[in-house]
Design a protein around this motif. Sequence first.
Motif, short mmCIF file in Angstrom:
data_model
loop_
_atom_site.label_atom_id
_atom_site.label_comp_id
_atom_site.label_asym_id
_atom_site.label_seq_id
_atom_site.Cartn_x
_atom_site.Cartn_y
_atom_site.Cartn_z
N ASN A 186 -12.26 -0.29 4.78
CA ASN A 186 -10.81 -0.31 4.90
C ASN A 186 -10.38 0.34 6.21
O ASN A 186 -10.92 1.36 6.62
N HIS B 201 -10.39 5.45 10.15
CA HIS B 201 -9.13 5.74 10.85
C HIS B 201 -9.42 6.54 12.11
O HIS B 201 -10.55 7.01 12.34
N VAL C 68 -17.71 2.24 -0.41
CA VAL C 68 -16.56 2.10 0.49
C VAL C 68 -16.77 2.86 1.80
O VAL C 68 -17.56 3.80 1.88
N MET D 265 -14.23 8.71 9.22
CA MET D 265 -14.47 7.86 8.05
C MET D 265 -14.93 8.69 6.87
O MET D 265 -15.62 9.71 7.01
N GLY E 246 -13.71 4.30 4.49
CA GLY E 246 -12.31 4.36 4.90
C GLY E 246 -12.26 4.80 6.35
O GLY E 246 -12.60 5.94 6.68
N SER F 130 -6.29 5.73 0.85
CA SER F 130 -5.81 4.39 1.19
C SER F 130 -6.45 3.36 0.26
O SER F 130 -7.06 3.72 -0.75
N ASP F 131 -6.36 2.09 0.60
CA ASP F 131 -6.73 1.03 -0.32
C ASP F 131 -8.19 1.03 -0.77
O ASP F 131 -8.51 0.49 -1.84
N HIS F 132 -9.08 1.62 -0.01
CA HIS F 132 -10.48 1.67 -0.43
C HIS F 132 -10.67 2.51 -1.69
O HIS F 132 -11.65 2.32 -2.42
N GLU G 204 0.84 -1.21 0.00
CA GLU G 204 0.00 0.00 0.00
C GLU G 204 0.86 1.25 0.00
O GLU G 204 0.58 2.23 -0.71
N SER H 110 -4.12 -3.27 -3.47
CA SER H 110 -5.55 -3.11 -3.76
C SER H 110 -5.78 -2.88 -5.25
O SER H 110 -6.78 -3.35 -5.81
N ASP I 173 -7.09 1.84 8.12
CA ASP I 173 -5.72 2.31 7.98
C ASP I 173 -5.44 3.33 9.08
O ASP I 173 -5.94 4.45 9.03
#
Length: 318
Positions: free
Chosen positions: A204, A269, A265, A219, A267, A253-255, A178, A185, A206
């Motif tokens: 995801n 954190h 999605v 998020m 995300g 990030s990966d989403h 990543e 991803s 992160d």
Amino acid sequence: MKKILLVLLLTTNCFSLFSQSEITENEIKEHIRFLTSEKNAGRYPGGKENKRVVKYLRKEFKAMGLEAFNKGYKQVFDASLRVEKGVKEKPVVTTCNVVGFIEGNDPELKNEYIVLGAHYDHLGLGGPSSKSDKKNAIHFGADDNASGTAALLEIAEKLVSQKEQLKRSVLFIAFGAEEQGLLGSKYFVEHPTVPLSQIKLMINMDMVGRMNAKKHVYMGGAGTFPGGVEFMKTLGESLGVNPIVHAGSVGGSDHVSFYRKGVSVLGMHTGGHPQYHTPEDTLDLINLPGEKQVCEYIFQTILKKATSPEDLHFINQD
């Protein structure tokens, strides 16, 4: 003596059941401790450290009862690594995503998937993405993203204990590379183990290990599925956290790889900090009670969406 042995056996079995069905601070800590150990040298893609971490993740996936696809838990790909400015040739290494799943029980909805993901790699000894002036120092990446990887394992384990309830299937992905540009991803969405049209939500994690005193959980992307913003606010508040919910703000990030393919999605954190991308991002700074709360929040999100027949479809937020 027989009675004593019976009591010991029952106690052991009860402990085993508890450890499998509950998210615990101790298990979160032990996962992060392994991932951030000096022998794993910052979890850089390629090499023996990468293989050691992948072996650990595969072992955990198998032990908790996640199913593997036909080719196994590993999804192998080549990663072109970032280099310092002025360096033209980028080295290419072999790394992988680690993928497992729980099959849902509904004859129709089991063909729909919720994905839970977190990247397991970090910066190794620094490199071009480091924000530190220390050279050749291990960047431990406790929050970024050993915290998310530990959460992935703990949530997966608890969902396995509740798998009889699940209508939809749940896919778990520990992404590689990543930090090199979302490479794991990106590879997955180009080579998905299930058709992308069957993935109804990708969550995801992160950097979920540094919850602040106000218990904020941040998020982006909650507006990409029906009723997402209100759902995440209400659920978070009911669990004692203060969600900061954005309909868009999909982030970096990966989403993002899934969102670009038209997949809903989230995300997740717990916010930035001065130790980001430095050697000082270490286990002792992880808020273990806070991370446990984040895990419970995400577990409940998946459980409610995977046990409900409600329609889940993509809503563009660009």
